[in-house]
Design a protein around this motif. Structure first.
Motif, PDB file in Angstrom:
ATOM      1  N   LYS A 194      25.184  49.555  45.808  1.00 61.23           N
ATOM      2  CA  LYS A 194      25.714  49.422  47.174  1.00 61.23           C
ATOM      3  C   LYS A 194      24.593  49.135  48.169  1.00 61.23           C
ATOM      4  CE  LYS A 194      29.810  52.077  47.280  1.00 61.23           C
ATOM      5  NZ  LYS A 194      30.516  53.252  47.435  1.00 61.23           N
ATOM      6  N   LYS A 232      23.167  45.673  47.672  1.00 61.76           N
ATOM      7  CA  LYS A 232      24.110  44.677  48.202  1.00 61.76           C
ATOM      8  C   LYS A 232      23.866  44.470  49.705  1.00 61.76           C
ATOM      9  CE  LYS A 232      28.204  42.423  48.446  1.00 61.76           C
ATOM     10  NZ  LYS A 232      28.107  40.994  48.418  1.00 61.76           N
ATOM     11  N   ASP A 247      27.302  37.027  50.284  1.00 64.48           N
ATOM     12  CA  ASP A 247      28.701  37.310  49.964  1.00 64.48           C
ATOM     13  C   ASP A 247      29.059  36.997  48.519  1.00 64.48           C
ATOM     14  OD1 ASP A 247      29.190  38.202  52.535  1.00 64.48           O
ATOM     15  OD2 ASP A 247      29.841  36.227  53.253  1.00 64.48           O
ATOM     16  N   ASP A 248      28.345  36.053  47.909  1.00 65.28           N
ATOM     17  CA  ASP A 248      28.698  35.638  46.550  1.00 65.28           C
ATOM     18  C   ASP A 248      28.083  36.523  45.465  1.00 65.28           C
ATOM     19  OD1 ASP A 248      26.129  34.708  47.121  1.00 65.28           O
ATOM     20  OD2 ASP A 248      26.347  32.921  45.868  1.00 65.28           O
ATOM     21  N   SER A 302      28.202  40.181  43.820  1.00 60.73           N
ATOM     22  CA  SER A 302      29.037  41.389  43.782  1.00 60.73           C
ATOM     23  C   SER A 302      28.214  42.626  43.440  1.00 60.73           C
ATOM     24  CB  SER A 302      30.144  41.220  42.744  1.00 60.73           C
ATOM     25  OG  SER A 302      29.594  41.232  41.441  1.00 60.73           O
ATOM     26  N   GLU A 303      28.759  43.783  43.808  1.00 67.76           N
ATOM     27  CA  GLU A 303      28.119  45.045  43.438  1.00 67.76           C
ATOM     28  C   GLU A 303      28.072  45.199  41.924  1.00 67.76           C
ATOM     29  OE1 GLU A 303      29.423  48.636  45.406  1.00 67.76           O
ATOM     30  OE2 GLU A 303      29.426  47.620  47.350  1.00 67.76           O
ATOM     31  N   GLU A 304      29.079  44.675  41.227  1.00 69.31           N
ATOM     32  CA  GLU A 304      29.107  44.765  39.764  1.00 69.31           C
ATOM     33  C   GLU A 304      27.935  43.998  39.151  1.00 69.31           C
ATOM     34  OE1 GLU A 304      31.864  43.860  41.618  1.00 69.31           O
ATOM     35  OE2 GLU A 304      32.830  45.820  41.471  1.00 69.31           O
ATOM     36  N   GLU A 305      27.656  42.799  39.698  1.00 72.70           N
ATOM     37  CA  GLU A 305      26.527  42.012  39.203  1.00 72.70           C
ATOM     38  C   GLU A 305      25.206  42.716  39.503  1.00 72.70           C
ATOM     39  OE1 GLU A 305      24.685  37.487  39.422  1.00 72.70           O
ATOM     40  OE2 GLU A 305      26.268  38.045  40.819  1.00 72.70           O
TER      41      GLU A 305
END
Length: 193
Positions: free
Chosen positions: A20, A23, A29-30, A32-35
């Motif tokens: 988080k 990020k 914007d492109d 993600s937190e998952e990446e």
């Protein structure tokens, strides 16, 4: 049993919080937190390079992470029971001593650990075995638990049994997806709770 623990991602579920913060620092914007989570699980150094962060961004991330209240980092469910049943617990982490102690104190866990080696202590980074060798000579470690291969490689080098937590990469002696399974998987028995 004397256990050597990794800290981030093994005792405490810190990576979602770090993702988080990173990020916010990346500001794309492109992404993600998952990446971000996936890349930081490899290593922070890897993630900083992967996302092409400059020194100012890395320093901003460190500053924001160090400002978090300790209770933002949640311990994994069931880990305290394992800590209570161990003869000795030690930590080896790349994190700073101040941050580690702050988190342990927030949960009243500092008494569970008889020794802590951090990134502040001058040992080479994992997977180099020097810090593990020091802790093994001092405490006769029986098991190394970590969430990444670099956490267990030093244990393998020293002939210590290893356990990967929430990671199925080949090479560990044991694998745990939750700490509720620790006694059954490591000892083949159930402990009365």
């Amino acid at each position: 049993m004397n256990i050597l623990w990794d800290f981030d991602g093994t005792l405490f579920d810190t990576y979602p919080v770090f993702a988080k913060i990173l990020k916010q620092v990346i500001e794309k914007d492109d992404v993600s937190e998952e990446e971000i989570y996936t890349q930081t699980k490899i290593s922070f150094k890897h993630a900083f390079k992967f996302f092409d962060l400059g020194d100012a961004q890395v320093n901003q991330f460190i500053l924001l992470a160090n400002q978090l209240p300790a209770d933002e980092f949640k311990p994994f469910s069931g880990v305290e029971e394992v800590l209570m049943h161990a003869n000795k617990n030690v930590i080896m982490t790349h994190s700073g001593r101040t941050e580690v102690l702050k988190t342990l104190q927030a949960y009243g866990w500092e008494g569970y650990f008889c020794d802590i080696v951090t990134g502040d202590d001058g040992y080479p980074r994992k997977p180099h075995a020097a810090s593990y060798e020091y802790l093994h000579q001092k405490h006769r470690i029986d098991l190394v638990i970590g969430d990444r291969m670099i956490d267990i490689i030093p244990g393998k080098t020293l002939g210590i049994q290893t356990c990967l937590f929430q990671n199925k990469e080949p090479g560990a002696d044991y694998y745990l997806s939750t700490y509720q399974d620790f006694f059954k998987i490591i000892f083949g028995l159930q402990v009365d709770r």
